[in-house]
Design an enzyme around this catalytic site. Structure first.
Site, PDB file in Angstrom:
ATOM      1  N   SER A  20       0.679  -1.337   0.040  1.00 35.34           N
ATOM      2  CA  SER A  20       0.047   0.017  -0.024  1.00 35.34           C
ATOM      3  C   SER A  20       0.903   1.393   0.038  1.00 35.34           C
ATOM      4  CB  SER A  20      -0.858   0.040   1.139  1.00 35.34           C
ATOM      5  OG  SER A  20      -0.241   0.025   2.474  1.00 35.34           O
ATOM      6  N   TYR A 160       9.449   5.464  16.309  1.00 33.37           N
ATOM      7  CA  TYR A 160       9.767   5.803  14.978  1.00 33.37           C
ATOM      8  C   TYR A 160      10.499   6.594  14.666  1.00 33.37           C
ATOM      9  CZ  TYR A 160       8.070   7.070  10.097  1.00 33.37           C
ATOM     10  OH  TYR A 160       7.910   7.298   8.815  1.00 33.37           O
TER      11      TYR A 160
END
Length: 287
Positions: A20, A160
């Site tokens: 995706s 992250y």
């Protein structure tokens, strides 16, 4: 009518994380440009959207879907060897595979950091290590899809951002070494992008709020502030267009952003000698 595509090109590009978002759009755009594309997924069963997009663009015959889990060295080695066996060359790698994780360290724990680093950083290192000998043979290109989170530490995105900071440090160090052997390294830095990458984080929010403790007010404020940012997010296809520009450029830069908004934020960080400008930018998200 299918979109017009470029004539077939012998150059071969491997893209990770193509189920995706930016990875999917990059794989399709690279095939439209004429390249042969090896689009890799951790779970090939999740490749239906990619196949449909490639067929809609008229490039299904130029795009091969292959299993590659960046956290498994054997999987990486097998996928890269398969490219060479099938096509005889590897001209570019786009390290795109990645995961996000919301939460501050007291909420999510150290194991969450290890998991994110394993995919976003060490996975890219493993793919790079396997690909470099073949990129040297073609004078190829190594591209990594990073993030503004690789430049600007963002509240409640500690794991992250840590992984993306590590990725950029690795590649900034590698770039001159790779260039000495004819391989070009580029880091692509998107800002907010509307994709499944973001929506996959949403289910974790209720649990994080329950365990926010002293950070509850700040976390709620952060969620409200960033929701506004993603309402104006760039599309994954627009971000992927920058990756293709890097593939096509005669002399690509080491660092490139995918939008004017991203360039503006990167400029804040790169001129921020004492860190005050970044703190002034992110602190209001929490109040």
């Amino acid at each position: 009518m299918a979109p017009v595509t470029a004539p077939a090109d012998p150059r071969t590009v491997l893209v990770t994380g193509t189920s995706s978002g930016i990875g999917l759009a990059t794989a399709v755009r690279a095939a439209v440009s004429g390249r042969r594309v090896v689009a890799t997924l951790r779970e090939p069963g999740r490749g239906d959207a990619l196949r449909a997009a490639a067929d809609a663009a008229g490039v299904g015959d130029r795009l091969e879907i292959v299993r590659l889990d960046v956290t498994e060295p054997e999987s990486v080695a097998t996928a890269v060897a398969g490219v060479i066996s099938a096509y005889g060359r590897l001209d570019a790698v786009v390290n795109n595979a990645g995961v996000g994780r919301l939460g501050t360290v007291e909420q999510i724990g150290v194991d969450a950091f290890r998991s994110v680093l394993e995919t976003n950083f060490l996975g890219a290192v493993e793919v790079t290590r396997a690909a470099l000998p073949h990129l040297r043979a073609t004078g190829g290109r190594l591209i990594a899809v990073s993030s503004l989170g690789g430049l600007i530490g963002q509240p409640f995105n500690e794991a992250y951002c840590a992984a993306k900071f590590a990725l950029e440090g690795f590649l900034e160090s590698l770039a001159p070494v790779a260039a000495s052997t004819g391989v070009t390294v580029t880091v692509v830095e998107p800002g907010p992008v509307a994709s499944e990458f973001v929506t996959r984080l949403t289910p974790s929010v209720p649990g994080l709020l329950e365990n926010a403790g002293p950070y509850e007010a700040a976390f709620k404020a952060y969620l409200g502030a960033t929701a506004g940012l993603f309402e104006q997010a760039q599309s994954a296809d627009d971000a992927a267009a920058t990756v293709i520009e890097v593939l096509d450029a005669e002399r690509p830069p080491f660092r490139v952003q995918t939008s004017d908004a991203a360039r503006g934020l990167a400029a804040i960080k790169l001129a921020d000698l004492d860190g005050a400008a970044v703190q002034a930018f992110t602190t209001p998200w929490l109040s």
